[in-house]
Scaffold this active site. Structure first.
Site, mmCIF file in Angstrom:
data_model
loop_
_atom_site.group_PDB
_atom_site.id
_atom_site.type_symbol
_atom_site.label_atom_id
_atom_site.label_comp_id
_atom_site.label_asym_id
_atom_site.label_seq_id
_atom_site.Cartn_x
_atom_site.Cartn_y
_atom_site.Cartn_z
ATOM 1 N N ASP A 93 0.549 -1.337 0.072
ATOM 2 C CA ASP A 93 -0.050 -0.051 -0.122
ATOM 3 C C ASP A 93 0.850 1.327 -0.101
ATOM 4 O OD1 ASP A 93 -3.096 0.619 0.995
ATOM 5 O OD2 ASP A 93 -1.860 2.428 1.019
ATOM 6 N N ASN A 129 -12.802 -3.168 2.644
ATOM 7 C CA ASN A 129 -13.812 -2.320 2.652
ATOM 8 C C ASN A 129 -14.728 -2.229 1.659
ATOM 9 O OD1 ASN A 129 -12.634 -1.165 5.065
ATOM 10 N ND2 ASN A 129 -11.186 0.030 3.544
ATOM 11 N N GLN A 176 -14.930 2.413 1.135
ATOM 12 C CA GLN A 176 -14.121 1.929 -0.026
ATOM 13 C C GLN A 176 -13.657 2.961 -0.941
ATOM 14 O OE1 GLN A 176 -15.827 -1.152 -2.546
ATOM 15 N NE2 GLN A 176 -14.110 -1.261 -3.960
ATOM 16 N N HIS A 217 -10.109 -5.203 -3.381
ATOM 17 C CA HIS A 217 -8.729 -5.311 -2.711
ATOM 18 C C HIS A 217 -8.983 -5.843 -1.428
ATOM 19 C CE1 HIS A 217 -9.960 -0.922 -2.564
ATOM 20 N NE2 HIS A 217 -9.362 -1.016 -1.605
ATOM 21 N N HIS A 229 -7.076 -5.847 2.160
ATOM 22 C CA HIS A 229 -5.743 -5.361 2.930
ATOM 23 C C HIS A 229 -5.369 -6.503 3.848
ATOM 24 C CE1 HIS A 229 -6.900 -0.796 2.393
ATOM 25 N NE2 HIS A 229 -7.923 -1.422 2.178
HETATM 26 P P1 AMP Z 1 -9.888 1.450 0.197
HETATM 27 O O1 AMP Z 1 -10.077 2.521 1.394
HETATM 28 O O2 AMP Z 1 -10.298 0.112 1.030
HETATM 29 O O3 AMP Z 1 -10.454 1.610 -0.851
HETATM 30 O O4 AMP Z 1 -8.366 1.374 0.243
HETATM 31 C C1 AMP Z 1 -7.714 1.801 -0.870
HETATM 32 C C2 AMP Z 1 -6.190 1.750 -0.563
HETATM 33 O O5 AMP Z 1 -5.431 1.972 -1.511
HETATM 34 C C3 AMP Z 1 -5.674 2.665 0.447
HETATM 35 O O6 AMP Z 1 -5.068 2.080 1.574
HETATM 36 C C4 AMP Z 1 -4.485 3.664 -0.470
HETATM 37 O O7 AMP Z 1 -3.518 4.076 0.495
HETATM 38 C C5 AMP Z 1 -4.034 2.449 -1.399
HETATM 39 N N1 AMP Z 1 -3.781 3.059 -2.533
HETATM 40 C C6 AMP Z 1 -4.379 4.116 -3.504
HETATM 41 N N2 AMP Z 1 -3.659 4.152 -4.333
HETATM 42 C C7 AMP Z 1 -2.453 3.404 -4.328
HETATM 43 C C8 AMP Z 1 -1.379 3.095 -5.309
HETATM 44 N N3 AMP Z 1 -1.050 3.662 -6.374
HETATM 45 N N4 AMP Z 1 -0.435 2.011 -4.879
HETATM 46 C C9 AMP Z 1 -0.694 1.383 -3.767
HETATM 47 N N5 AMP Z 1 -1.757 1.653 -2.919
HETATM 48 C C10 AMP Z 1 -2.579 2.780 -3.218
#
Ligand code: AMP
Length: 125
Positions: A39, A97, A104, A110, A112
């Site tokens: 992440d 999420n 989300q 995805h 985590h």
């Molecule tokens: P969510 O809130 O469950 O949709 O989580 C999205 C996650 O994606 C967050 O923890 C962000 O930090 C992560 N994220 C967003 N852009 C990137 C990226 N380019 N590379 C890696 N992680 C990312």
């Protein structure tokens, strides 16, 4: 901003671009069903995301539409990553999420993986 999970799949979301190699990622693992990468804003000493290769907006979308083989392959990939990262002992936390209430933010499913320390509170306020 959380996504609206009823929207159709957006081919230009960040994780779709990572899957197509248009954006970089810090890759941990890849197979025919899944890609895992660190992440970009880690919230634990280990914070890895595992995404399916198929175009699924959310957990709901994936479990409703994906073939059994895709679901099994994806779940096995998550297990493979946690073992490869040696998180199975002393343990880790998985989180998905989903939609607005789940907050989300990226509209591609995805998982985590959080590890590297002990977690206490299940849900932060
Ligand atoms: P969510 O809130 O469950 O949709 O989580 C999205 C996650 O994606 C967050 O923890 C962000 O930090 C992560 N994220 C967003 N852009 C990137 C990226 N380019 N590379 C890696 N992680 C990312």
């Amino acid at each position: 901003m959380p996504i609206d999970p009823r929207e159709p799949y957006d081919n230009d979301n960040i994780f779709a671009k990572i899957l197509r190699g248009e954006l970089p990622c810090n890759k941990v693992y890849e197979d025919e069903h899944a890609l895992a990468f660190h992440d970009i804003r880690p919230q634990a000493p280990v914070h890895v995301l595992v995404i399916p290769k198929g175009a699924y907006v959310s957990w709901d979308d994936f479990t409703a539409k994906a073939e059994d083989g895709e679901i099994a392959g994806f779940m096995r990939a998550v297990g493979h990553v946690t073992r490869e990262l040696e998180l199975d002992e002393p343990g880790y936390r998985l989180m998905i999420n989903m939609g607005t209430n789940g907050h989300q933010e990226v509209p591609h499913l995805h998982v985590h993986i959080f590890g590297g320390r002990q977690f206490f509170q299940m849900i932060a306020d």
